[in-house]
Design an enzyme around this catalytic site. Structure first.
Site, PDB file in Angstrom:
ATOM      1  N   LYS A  18       0.845  -1.210   0.000  1.00 36.71           N
ATOM      2  CA  LYS A  18       0.000   0.000   0.000  1.00 36.71           C
ATOM      3  C   LYS A  18       0.873   1.251   0.000  1.00 36.71           C
ATOM      4  O   LYS A  18       0.663   2.169  -0.785  1.00 36.71           O
ATOM      5  CB  LYS A  18      -0.900   0.004   1.251  1.00 36.71           C
ATOM      6  CG  LYS A  18      -1.575   1.345   1.509  1.00 36.71           C
ATOM      7  CD  LYS A  18      -2.490   1.312   2.714  1.00 36.71           C
ATOM      8  CE  LYS A  18      -1.872   1.780   4.005  1.00 36.71           C
ATOM      9  NZ  LYS A  18      -1.550   3.226   4.073  1.00 36.71           N
ATOM     10  N   ASN A  19       1.858   1.268   0.899  1.00 34.19           N
ATOM     11  CA  ASN A  19       2.633   2.496   1.054  1.00 34.19           C
ATOM     12  C   ASN A  19       3.632   2.709  -0.079  1.00 34.19           C
ATOM     13  O   ASN A  19       4.223   3.781  -0.190  1.00 34.19           O
ATOM     14  CB  ASN A  19       3.351   2.507   2.408  1.00 34.19           C
ATOM     15  CG  ASN A  19       2.365   2.709   3.557  1.00 34.19           C
ATOM     16  OD1 ASN A  19       1.193   2.990   3.323  1.00 34.19           O
ATOM     17  ND2 ASN A  19       2.843   2.563   4.779  1.00 34.19           N
TER      18      ASN A  19
ATOM     19  N   CYS B 168      -5.800   8.147   9.077  1.00 31.67           N
ATOM     20  CA  CYS B 168      -5.839   7.525  10.397  1.00 31.67           C
ATOM     21  C   CYS B 168      -5.699   8.575  11.483  1.00 31.67           C
ATOM     22  O   CYS B 168      -4.882   9.493  11.359  1.00 31.67           O
ATOM     23  CB  CYS B 168      -4.671   6.548  10.537  1.00 31.67           C
ATOM     24  SG  CYS B 168      -4.931   4.985   9.738  1.00 31.67           S
TER      25      CYS B 168
ATOM     26  N   ARG C  18      -0.083  14.789  13.066  1.00 32.62           N
ATOM     27  CA  ARG C  18       0.495  14.536  11.749  1.00 32.62           C
ATOM     28  C   ARG C  18       0.597  15.796  10.873  1.00 32.62           C
ATOM     29  O   ARG C  18      -0.054  15.914   9.847  1.00 32.62           O
ATOM     30  CB  ARG C  18      -0.276  13.426  11.032  1.00 32.62           C
ATOM     31  CG  ARG C  18      -0.248  12.144  11.818  1.00 32.62           C
ATOM     32  CD  ARG C  18      -0.921  11.009  11.108  1.00 32.62           C
ATOM     33  NE  ARG C  18      -0.068  10.377  10.118  1.00 32.62           N
ATOM     34  CZ  ARG C  18      -0.404   9.261   9.478  1.00 32.62           C
ATOM     35  NH1 ARG C  18      -1.552   8.679   9.710  1.00 32.62           N
ATOM     36  NH2 ARG C  18       0.418   8.741   8.589  1.00 32.62           N
TER      37      ARG C  18
ATOM     38  N   ASP D 185       3.896   0.769  12.224  1.00 38.25           N
ATOM     39  CA  ASP D 185       2.705   0.127  11.637  1.00 38.25           C
ATOM     40  C   ASP D 185       2.528  -1.326  12.100  1.00 38.25           C
ATOM     41  O   ASP D 185       1.533  -1.960  11.741  1.00 38.25           O
ATOM     42  CB  ASP D 185       2.775   0.167  10.102  1.00 38.25           C
ATOM     43  CG  ASP D 185       2.444   1.544   9.545  1.00 38.25           C
ATOM     44  OD1 ASP D 185       2.013   2.412  10.326  1.00 38.25           O
ATOM     45  OD2 ASP D 185       2.623   1.753   8.330  1.00 38.25           O
TER      46      ASP D 185
ATOM     47  N   ARG E 275      -9.117  -0.209   4.117  1.00 40.92           N
ATOM     48  CA  ARG E 275      -8.278   0.794   3.445  1.00 40.92           C
ATOM     49  C   ARG E 275      -6.928   0.199   3.068  1.00 40.92           C
ATOM     50  O   ARG E 275      -6.318   0.617   2.091  1.00 40.92           O
ATOM     51  CB  ARG E 275      -7.970   1.959   4.415  1.00 40.92           C
ATOM     52  CG  ARG E 275      -8.988   3.040   4.492  1.00 40.92           C
ATOM     53  CD  ARG E 275      -8.448   4.174   5.356  1.00 40.92           C
ATOM     54  NE  ARG E 275      -7.036   4.378   5.063  1.00 40.92           N
ATOM     55  CZ  ARG E 275      -6.104   4.659   5.953  1.00 40.92           C
ATOM     56  NH1 ARG E 275      -6.406   4.800   7.215  1.00 40.92           N
ATOM     57  NH2 ARG E 275      -4.848   4.822   5.589  1.00 40.92           N
TER      58      ARG E 275
HETATM   59  C1  UD1 Z   1       3.949   6.858   6.358  1.00 40.60           C
HETATM   60  C2  UD1 Z   1       3.071   5.651   6.135  1.00 40.60           C
HETATM   61  C3  UD1 Z   1       2.450   5.198   7.448  1.00 40.60           C
HETATM   62  C4  UD1 Z   1       3.526   4.980   8.502  1.00 40.60           C
HETATM   63  C5  UD1 Z   1       4.433   6.206   8.628  1.00 40.60           C
HETATM   64  C6  UD1 Z   1       5.628   5.978   9.550  1.00 40.60           C
HETATM   65  C7  UD1 Z   1       2.306   5.985   3.864  1.00 40.60           C
HETATM   66  C8  UD1 Z   1       1.168   6.270   2.940  1.00 40.60           C
HETATM   67  N1  UD1 Z   1       2.029   5.987   5.187  1.00 40.60           N
HETATM   68  O1  UD1 Z   1       3.090   7.904   6.832  1.00 40.60           O
HETATM   69  O2  UD1 Z   1       1.758   3.976   7.208  1.00 40.60           O
HETATM   70  O3  UD1 Z   1       2.906   4.773   9.766  1.00 40.60           O
HETATM   71  O4  UD1 Z   1       4.947   6.554   7.325  1.00 40.60           O
HETATM   72  O5  UD1 Z   1       6.341   4.870   9.165  1.00 40.60           O
HETATM   73  O6  UD1 Z   1       3.410   5.707   3.434  1.00 40.60           O
HETATM   74  N2  UD1 Z   1       5.943  14.622  10.756  1.00 40.60           N
HETATM   75  C9  UD1 Z   1       6.117  15.964  11.031  1.00 40.60           C
HETATM   76  N3  UD1 Z   1       6.083  16.854   9.998  1.00 40.60           N
HETATM   77  C10 UD1 Z   1       5.889  16.468   8.717  1.00 40.60           C
HETATM   78  C11 UD1 Z   1       5.718  15.085   8.432  1.00 40.60           C
HETATM   79  C12 UD1 Z   1       5.749  14.184   9.472  1.00 40.60           C
HETATM   80  O7  UD1 Z   1       6.293  16.337  12.178  1.00 40.60           O
HETATM   81  O8  UD1 Z   1       5.878  17.322   7.827  1.00 40.60           O
HETATM   82  C13 UD1 Z   1       5.952  13.649  11.859  1.00 40.60           C
HETATM   83  C14 UD1 Z   1       4.589  12.970  12.023  1.00 40.60           C
HETATM   84  O9  UD1 Z   1       3.720  13.748  12.807  1.00 40.60           O
HETATM   85  C15 UD1 Z   1       4.963  11.682  12.694  1.00 40.60           C
HETATM   86  C16 UD1 Z   1       6.333  11.370  12.104  1.00 40.60           C
HETATM   87  O10 UD1 Z   1       6.804  12.582  11.530  1.00 40.60           O
HETATM   88  O11 UD1 Z   1       5.094  11.854  14.085  1.00 40.60           O
HETATM   89  C17 UD1 Z   1       6.320  10.292  11.032  1.00 40.60           C
HETATM   90  O12 UD1 Z   1       5.464  10.665   9.992  1.00 40.60           O
HETATM   91  P1  UD1 Z   1       5.754  10.285   8.461  1.00 40.60           P
HETATM   92  O13 UD1 Z   1       6.992   9.470   8.373  1.00 40.60           O
HETATM   93  O14 UD1 Z   1       5.671  11.531   7.659  1.00 40.60           O
HETATM   94  O15 UD1 Z   1       4.511   9.377   8.139  1.00 40.60           O
HETATM   95  P2  UD1 Z   1       3.612   9.405   6.846  1.00 40.60           P
HETATM   96  O16 UD1 Z   1       4.436   9.646   5.639  1.00 40.60           O
HETATM   97  O17 UD1 Z   1       2.423  10.249   7.094  1.00 40.60           O
END
Ligand code: UD1
Length: 420
Positions: free
Chosen positions: A22-23, A118, A123, A307, A399
């Site tokens: 998925k990711n 989620c 986030r 995850d 999902r």
């Molecule tokens: C992706 C995955 C999700 C997984 C996560 C962490 C997809 C579609 N989803 O989510 O399944 O749980 O990686 O492995 O690939 N953060 C910030 N600022 C930002 C972006 C992120 O502070 O601009 C923080 C988030 O709040 C969180 C952490 O970074 O605490 C990790 O988030 P991130 O790695 O960005 O996760 P996603 O890409 O949303």
């Protein structure tokens, strides 16, 4: 609303084939709008999130053809008709934010409603925006949306304060056609980042270093269409590994990259699970040793994946001895604990740690799937709980897992989907 009814099941046995990730597929689909030529994505999983991404790309102007039986998604974006992702789609799936980088790159403009998905913490997307800004985009934030605009993106150095998966992907996609060289430091090293970089490089991009903490991108004039098969889903793999462990069963899991699930293998082995890596796949035996507790700390890849935290926690309630789980990636990813405790688990939260008492006799109950992986944890617990577990809000589970109950039933699980 649909629900899952899960009955206590005997040990799961048999084999399953893991679907595409998925990711990995979601950012790859988003990246396909970087070219006006056709991109063909193979081994795509059958998921609600993939449907949402298809609808999002169609709203932008892509022609999308999905053949779920063959697992192919074809995307051709000869022209862009809308430079924005509307709230009605973005609220369904947070990964919609991933169209922002490619839209900005291709058209110089991208407007995105602020994302949903989620409910696992605030986030924010500040790191994505920091990257776009470094490449020369102006960012405007309004009520419920954010917009980036640039006459021309120019290569730059970007340091991520946290190795965010989404920010790494979005900045990479924005930079592939920027003028000059972009260096992104402290990037995420997840296998899905490598898969996206491989896809982009097949499109003609020049990306080096994906899978390490620094990615270097030399901008190119234009990208071409390509064909690409997505990697297997390492979280689905991990979920079925834990299914073998929690039910004390024996499952052969096919279509696996063992390297991608190293931390899960390591932690299950610490608990006494026997895992054989063969040409056919990973065979996971939860039925050989008495299973014991361990401690887990979630971390960016190659650490233990956030995850898999809830599914592993469900398992730890059933082993001998207490365990501690520390969630460091998301600040609010313990919503499954209340639900597991309703089923008779004994888990206490102390700050970012969860303390789990082992050897708990779980009881079926009415529970709510609060997010995708929390829902998977409840299904796993339901398999070993006395009586019936009724899980609502299962749209979260659908999902992200392809044919979830079909695969479980093929292993002997007693699980049904009912519509109410
Ligand atoms: C992706 C995955 C999700 C997984 C996560 C962490 C997809 C579609 N989803 O989510 O399944 O749980 O990686 O492995 O690939 N953060 C910030 N600022 C930002 C972006 C992120 O502070 O601009 C923080 C988030 O709040 C969180 C952490 O970074 O605490 C990790 O988030 P991130 O790695 O960005 O996760 P996603 O890409 O949303």
């Amino acid at each position: 609303m649909a629900k899952f009814l899960v009955e206590k099941s005997s040990s799961l046995h048999g084999e399953i084939e893991v679907s595409g990730s998925k990711n990995a597929v979601l950012p790859i689909m988003a990246a396909s709008i970087l070219t006006d030529e056709k991109c063909q994505i193979m081994d795509a999983p059958v998921l609600r999130d993939v449907d949402v991404m298809c609808r999002l790309l169609e709203s932008i102007g892509s022609q999308v053809k999905v053949n779920y039986e063959e697992g192919t998604v074809e995307i051709e974006t000869s022209s862009i008709i809308a430079k924005e992702a509307p709230y009605e789609l973005v609220k369904k799936m947070r990964a919609s934010i991933l169209v922002m980088g490619p839209l900005l790159s291709r058209t110089g403009q991208a407007k995105i409603a602020l994302p949903g998905g989620c409910a696992i913490g605030a986030r924010p997307i500040n790191l994505h925006l920091k990257g776009f800004q470094a490449l020369g985009a102006d960012i405007t934030e309004g009520h419920g949306y954010v917009e980036a605009k640039a006459d021309k993106l120019v290569g730059a150095n970007v340091y991520l304060d946290f190795p965010s998966v989404g920010a790494t992907e979005n900045i990479m996609m924005a930079a592939v056609m920027a003028d000059g060289i972009t260096v992104i430091e402290n990037v995420a090293e997840e296998p899905e980042i490598v898969d996206l970089a491989n896809f982009l490089n097949k499109m003609g991009a020049r990306i080096k270093g994906a899978g390490t903490d620094t990615i270097k991108i030399e901008g190119v004039e234009a990208l071409n269409g390509t064909k690409h098969a997505v990697i297997p889903d390492r979280i689905e793999t991990g979920t079925f590994m834990v299914a073998a462990a929690i039910t004390r069963g024996d499952i052969l899991i096919k279509n696996v990259v063992p390297d991608h699930v190293k931390p899960i293998i390591a932690k299950l082995k610490e608990c006494g699970v026997v895992i054989e890596d063969s040409d056919e796949g990973l065979r996971v035996h939860g039925d050989i040793n008495e299973l014991i507790s361990t401690d887990i700390k979630t971390l960016p890849y190659p650490g233990f994946p956030t995850d898999m935290q809830s599914q592993f926690m469900a398992f730890l309630t059933t082993v001998s001895g207490p365990s501690v789980v520390i969630e460091t990636v998301f600040e609010n990813r313990y919503m499954h604990i209340g639900e597991l405790n309703r089923m008779g688990a004994n888990i206490k939260i102390e700050g970012r740690s969860a303390i789990i008492q082992g050897n708990q006799k779980l009881q079926g109950a009415q529970v709510i799937s609060t997010d995708l992986r929390a829902g998977a944890a409840l299904v796993l617990s339901g398999l070993v709980a006395e009586g019936t577990t009724e899980i609502s809000e299962i749209y979260h589970i659908e999902r992200g897992y392809t044919n979830f109950i079909g695969k479980f039933r093929a292993l002997g699980a007693r699980i049904n989907r009912i519509e109410e």
